[in-house]
Scaffold this active site. Structure first.
Site, PDB file in Angstrom:
ATOM      1  N   ARG A   8      12.293  14.477 -32.136  1.00  0.00           N
ATOM      2  CA  ARG A   8      11.319  15.147 -31.263  1.00  0.00           C
ATOM      3  C   ARG A   8      10.890  16.506 -31.815  1.00  0.00           C
ATOM      4  NH1 ARG A   8      13.506  13.158 -25.384  1.00  0.00           N
ATOM      5  NH2 ARG A   8      12.086  11.393 -25.226  1.00  0.00           N
TER       6      ARG A   8
ATOM      7  N   GLU B  50       6.751   9.552 -28.332  1.00  0.00           N
ATOM      8  CA  GLU B  50       8.134  10.073 -28.414  1.00  0.00           C
ATOM      9  C   GLU B  50       8.491  10.968 -27.219  1.00  0.00           C
ATOM     10  OE1 GLU B  50       9.655  11.175 -32.365  1.00  0.00           O
ATOM     11  OE2 GLU B  50       8.015   9.953 -33.132  1.00  0.00           O
TER      12      GLU B  50
ATOM     13  N   GLN C 179     -14.281  25.181 -30.819  1.00  0.00           N
ATOM     14  CA  GLN C 179     -15.246  26.063 -30.154  1.00  0.00           C
ATOM     15  C   GLN C 179     -15.861  27.046 -31.157  1.00  0.00           C
ATOM     16  OE1 GLN C 179     -15.827  25.270 -27.116  1.00  0.00           O
ATOM     17  NE2 GLN C 179     -17.353  26.826 -26.657  1.00  0.00           N
TER      18      GLN C 179
ATOM     19  N   ARG D  28     -19.304  32.987 -41.430  1.00  0.00           N
ATOM     20  CA  ARG D  28     -20.480  32.698 -40.594  1.00  0.00           C
ATOM     21  C   ARG D  28     -20.932  33.971 -39.867  1.00  0.00           C
ATOM     22  NH1 ARG D  28     -24.523  29.693 -38.309  1.00  0.00           N
ATOM     23  NH2 ARG D  28     -24.344  29.391 -36.062  1.00  0.00           N
TER      24      ARG D  28
ATOM     25  N   LEU E   5      10.715   0.599 -29.200  1.00  0.00           N
ATOM     26  CA  LEU E   5      11.374   0.967 -27.938  1.00  0.00           C
ATOM     27  C   LEU E   5      10.455   0.673 -26.745  1.00  0.00           C
ATOM     28  CD1 LEU E   5      13.860   2.448 -26.629  1.00  0.00           C
ATOM     29  CD2 LEU E   5      12.608   4.575 -26.905  1.00  0.00           C
TER      30      LEU E   5
HETATM   31  N1  COS Z   1      21.706  11.971 -26.247  1.00  0.00           N
HETATM   32  C1  COS Z   1      22.763  11.213 -25.894  1.00  0.00           C
HETATM   33  N2  COS Z   1      22.889  10.651 -24.687  1.00  0.00           N
HETATM   34  C2  COS Z   1      21.914  10.833 -23.796  1.00  0.00           C
HETATM   35  C3  COS Z   1      20.759  11.604 -24.095  1.00  0.00           C
HETATM   36  C4  COS Z   1      20.682  12.187 -25.376  1.00  0.00           C
HETATM   37  N3  COS Z   1      19.628  12.941 -25.709  1.00  0.00           N
HETATM   38  N4  COS Z   1      19.954  11.631 -23.010  1.00  0.00           N
HETATM   39  C5  COS Z   1      20.568  10.900 -22.062  1.00  0.00           C
HETATM   40  N5  COS Z   1      21.748  10.434 -22.550  1.00  0.00           N
HETATM   41  C6  COS Z   1      22.729   9.634 -21.805  1.00  0.00           C
HETATM   42  C7  COS Z   1      23.083  10.319 -20.511  1.00  0.00           C
HETATM   43  O1  COS Z   1      24.144  11.253 -20.731  1.00  0.00           O
HETATM   44  C8  COS Z   1      23.515   9.172 -19.657  1.00  0.00           C
HETATM   45  O2  COS Z   1      24.849   8.789 -20.019  1.00  0.00           O
HETATM   46  P1  COS Z   1      25.941   8.351 -18.918  1.00  0.00           P
HETATM   47  O3  COS Z   1      25.369   7.116 -18.284  1.00  0.00           O
HETATM   48  O4  COS Z   1      27.163   8.122 -19.712  1.00  0.00           O
HETATM   49  O5  COS Z   1      26.012   9.513 -17.953  1.00  0.00           O
HETATM   50  C9  COS Z   1      22.587   8.051 -20.081  1.00  0.00           C
HETATM   51  O6  COS Z   1      22.148   8.376 -21.408  1.00  0.00           O
HETATM   52  C10 COS Z   1      21.386   7.868 -19.158  1.00  0.00           C
HETATM   53  O7  COS Z   1      20.705   9.109 -19.101  1.00  0.00           O
HETATM   54  P2  COS Z   1      19.705   9.499 -17.927  1.00  0.00           P
HETATM   55  O8  COS Z   1      20.373   9.220 -16.619  1.00  0.00           O
HETATM   56  O9  COS Z   1      19.201  10.876 -18.184  1.00  0.00           O
HETATM   57  O10 COS Z   1      18.533   8.417 -18.135  1.00  0.00           O
HETATM   58  P3  COS Z   1      17.149   8.201 -17.378  1.00  0.00           P
HETATM   59  O11 COS Z   1      16.927   6.745 -17.221  1.00  0.00           O
HETATM   60  O12 COS Z   1      17.072   9.080 -16.171  1.00  0.00           O
HETATM   61  O13 COS Z   1      16.040   8.630 -18.480  1.00  0.00           O
HETATM   62  C11 COS Z   1      14.501  10.034 -19.681  1.00  0.00           C
HETATM   63  C12 COS Z   1      15.863   9.828 -18.986  1.00  0.00           C
HETATM   64  C13 COS Z   1      13.281   9.904 -18.784  1.00  0.00           C
HETATM   65  C14 COS Z   1      14.586  11.433 -20.198  1.00  0.00           C
HETATM   66  C15 COS Z   1      14.369   9.040 -20.877  1.00  0.00           C
HETATM   67  O14 COS Z   1      14.123   7.723 -20.414  1.00  0.00           O
HETATM   68  C16 COS Z   1      13.285   9.403 -21.885  1.00  0.00           C
HETATM   69  O15 COS Z   1      13.487  10.239 -22.757  1.00  0.00           O
HETATM   70  N6  COS Z   1      12.098   8.784 -21.790  1.00  0.00           N
HETATM   71  C17 COS Z   1      11.031   8.925 -22.745  1.00  0.00           C
HETATM   72  C18 COS Z   1      11.197   7.895 -23.775  1.00  0.00           C
HETATM   73  C19 COS Z   1      10.331   8.041 -24.951  1.00  0.00           C
HETATM   74  O16 COS Z   1      10.426   9.018 -25.657  1.00  0.00           O
HETATM   75  N7  COS Z   1       9.511   7.019 -25.170  1.00  0.00           N
HETATM   76  C20 COS Z   1       8.692   6.944 -26.312  1.00  0.00           C
HETATM   77  C21 COS Z   1       9.275   5.968 -27.283  1.00  0.00           C
HETATM   78  S1  COS Z   1       9.096   6.388 -28.952  1.00  0.00           S
HETATM   79  S2  COS Z   1       7.191   6.415 -29.286  1.00  0.00           S
END
Ligand code: COS
Length: 380
Positions: free
Chosen positions: A243, A364, A337, A268, A127
Site C-alpha cells: 500500500r 489496493e 488548470q 507561458r 483477490l
Molecule cells: N496484517 C495482519 N493481519 C491483519 C491485518 C494486517 N494488516 N489486518 C487485519 N488482520 C487480521 C485481524 O487482526 C483479524 O485477525 P483475528 O481474526 O485473529 O482477530 C483478521 O485479520 C480480520 O480482520 P478485520 O476484522 O479487521 O477484517 P474486516 O473483515 O473487518 O476487514 C478491511 C477489514 C475492510 C480493512 C479489509 O477487508 C480491507 O483491507 N479491505 C480492502 C481490500 C483491498 O485492498 N482490496 C483491493 C484488492 S487488491 S487491488
C-alpha cells in the site's frame, strides 16, 4: 527536473540514493513506451526491467533471502511513475503478484521468484470479486478439498495483468471458519486447465485488466501458500507492504505534474508577464509542493518503519496511501488548470497524469477503506 533533495532525508541509505540515480538514468533513456498495445508493452517492460536488474526488489532473493526493502520498492515506483505510468504498473504487479510467495511461500513455491525477478514470468494478485472488493472477508470463490488437491471455482475481477500473467496468487474460501478466518491463498499457474479470461476490462488509463473465471481449477494441496484459513491475514500482510508503494506511485505522478507546471509557468506569458508572476499561480504551486513533501514524508515513514522490522505497518501504510493518492489527485488537477486547454488535450502528459491517478484512489483498498483502517488502528 524533479526535486531530489528528499533523498538526503534520514530514511535513506547511500544504496537507496545510488539505486534512484541509476533507475532515473535508465528511465530517461527507455521511457515512455508506446501504450497502443498495453499487453505487448507490459511484457516488454517486464523483460527489459528484469534484464536491467530493476525487478530484483520485487521479491525475495532465493539465493540470499531477506526481507523486501520497502524503501527501494517505493523509490522505484515513484521514479517509474514520474516517467511512465505503465512502467510503474508493470513493476508493481511483479511485486504484488508474488508478495504472498515472498512472505509465506515454501522453497518450491519461491522458485517462481527467480523468474519474476528476472522479468521472465509475469504475476498477478487475484483477490477482488464481483460481489466483494472492499469487503474481502465476504468472498464467494470456493476451494474445495478433493483428495490431494483443491478445486477452485468462482470468479475474480479487476485483476491487473489478468490475461498476460504466468502465475496468479488466488484467494479462495476453504471454510475453516466463517468470514475472514475461512480463506486460504493459492499459487495458480496461468496454464492450469479451467482458468479462463472471462472478460477484458478497459479503463481510463488502460493497462492489462481482466475478469477471470475459475471453472473447477484443480491444483495440488502443495499450491497452498501458508496455512489453511490464513489467506485473509496473508492478503492483508501483502497489502501492508504494497500500500505504501501505491502512495509512492501517486507521488511520482504528482512530482511530474509539478515539474510540468513549473516549466509551463516559467514559459507561458499572461497579462504581459510569466504565469509565475501571478500570485494565484504561486498559491497553487505552494500547495502542490506542500502536498508532495507531506506525502513523501508519510510514504517514507511507512516504508522505513517496515524496513526497520516492524511486524505490522497497517496504520502507517494506510495513511501513506490515503494521503498521497488523494493529494496527488489535487496536485494534478491544479497542473491541468494551470496548463489551460493543453491540460485536457488528449496525449498531453498532464492529461495522461489526470487519467492515471484516478484508479490509485480505488485499487489496493479505496480511500474510504483506508479511513476505516486508520480509525480502527487509532481507536485501538
Ligand atoms: N496484517 C495482519 N493481519 C491483519 C491485518 C494486517 N494488516 N489486518 C487485519 N488482520 C487480521 C485481524 O487482526 C483479524 O485477525 P483475528 O481474526 O485473529 O482477530 C483478521 O485479520 C480480520 O480482520 P478485520 O476484522 O479487521 O477484517 P474486516 O473483515 O473487518 O476487514 C478491511 C477489514 C475492510 C480493512 C479489509 O477487508 C480491507 O483491507 N479491505 C480492502 C481490500 C483491498 O485492498 N482490496 C483491493 C484488492 S487488491 S487491488
Amino acid at each position: 527536473m524533479a526535486d531530489r533533495s528528499f533523498l538526503d532525508w534520514p530514511f535513506f541509505e547511500q544504496r537507496h540514493r545510488d539505486w534512484a540515480d541509476r533507475l532515473d538514468a535508465w528511465c530517461a533513456k527507455n521511457l515512455p513506451v508506446d501504450h497502443s498495445d498495453v499487453d505487448a508493452a507490459c511484457r516488454d517492460l517486464v523483460a527489459r526491467l528484469g534484464e536491467a536488474g530493476f525487478l530484483k526488489p520485487t521479491a525475495v532473493d532465493t539465493a540470499n533471502p531477506g526481507p523486501l526493502d520497502v524503501r527501494t520498492l517505493c523509490l522505484t515506483r515513484e521514479t517509474l511513475a514520474r516517467h511512465d505510468g505503465l512502467a510503474d504498473f508493470a513493476f508493481a504487479m511483479q511485486g504484488l503478484g508474488t508478495g504472498a510467495i515472498s512472505l509465506f511461500g515454501t522453497p518450491e513455491q519461491q522458485q517462481w521468484l527467480d523468474r519474476t525477478r528476472a522479468g521472465k514470468a509475469l504475476s498477478a494478485f487475484a483477490l477482488s470479486e464481483p460481489r466483494s472488493g472492499s469487503d474481502v472477508a465476504n468472498m464467494d470463490m470456493a476451494a474445495t478439498r478433493d483428495g490431494g488437491d483443491y478445486v477452485l471455482s468462482g470468479e475474480k475481477t479487476w485483476i491487473s495483468n489478468g490475461g498476460i500473467a504466468d502465475l496468479y496468487t488466488v484467494f479462495a474460501r476453504t471454510g475453516e471458519a466463517p468470514g475472514a478466518r475461512g480463506i486460504s491463498a493459492f499459487l495458480v499457474p496461468a496454464d492450469t486447465p479451467g482458468l479462463e479470461v472471462a472478460e477484458r476490462l478497459d479503463v481510463i488509463a488502460p493497462h492489462p485488466l481482466a475478469r477471470l473465471a475459475f471453472n473447477d481449477v484443480r491444483v495440488p494441496a502443495s499450491a497452498m501458500i501458508g496455512k489453511p484459513g490464513d489467506g485473509f491475514k496473508i492478503a492483508m500482510s501483502v497489502l501492508d507492504v504494497f500500500r505504501s508503494t501505491v502512495g509512492a506511485a501517486a507521488l511520482g505522478f504528482a512530482r511530474r505534474a509539478l515539474d510540468e507546471t513549473l516549466d509551463r509557468a516559467g514559459s507561458r506569458e499572461l497579462f504581459g508577464a510569466p504565469l509565475f508572476d501571478l500570485q494565484m499561480v504561486q498559491g497553487h504551486i505552494a500547495e502542490m509542493a506542500l502536498d508532495i513533501d507531506a506525502a513523501a514524508l508519510l510514504i517514507y515513514r511507512a516504508a522505513w518503519t517496515k524496513d526497520m522490522g516492524a511486524p505490522r505497518v497497517t496504520r502507517e501504510a494506510a495513511m501513506a496511501k490515503l494521503f498521497a493518492t488523494d493529494r496527488a489527485q489535487e496536485v494534478i488537477d491544479k497542473a491541468v488548470q494551470i496548463h489551460g486547454g493543453d491540460g485536457v488535450r488528449r496525449g498531453h502528459i498532464v492529461e495522461s497524469l489526470y487519467r492515471e491517478i484516478r484508479a490509485l484512489r480505488i485499487y489496493e483498498g479505496a480511500s474510504d477503506v483506508q479511513k476505516v483502517v486508520i480509525a480502527r488502528q487509532t481507536m485501538k
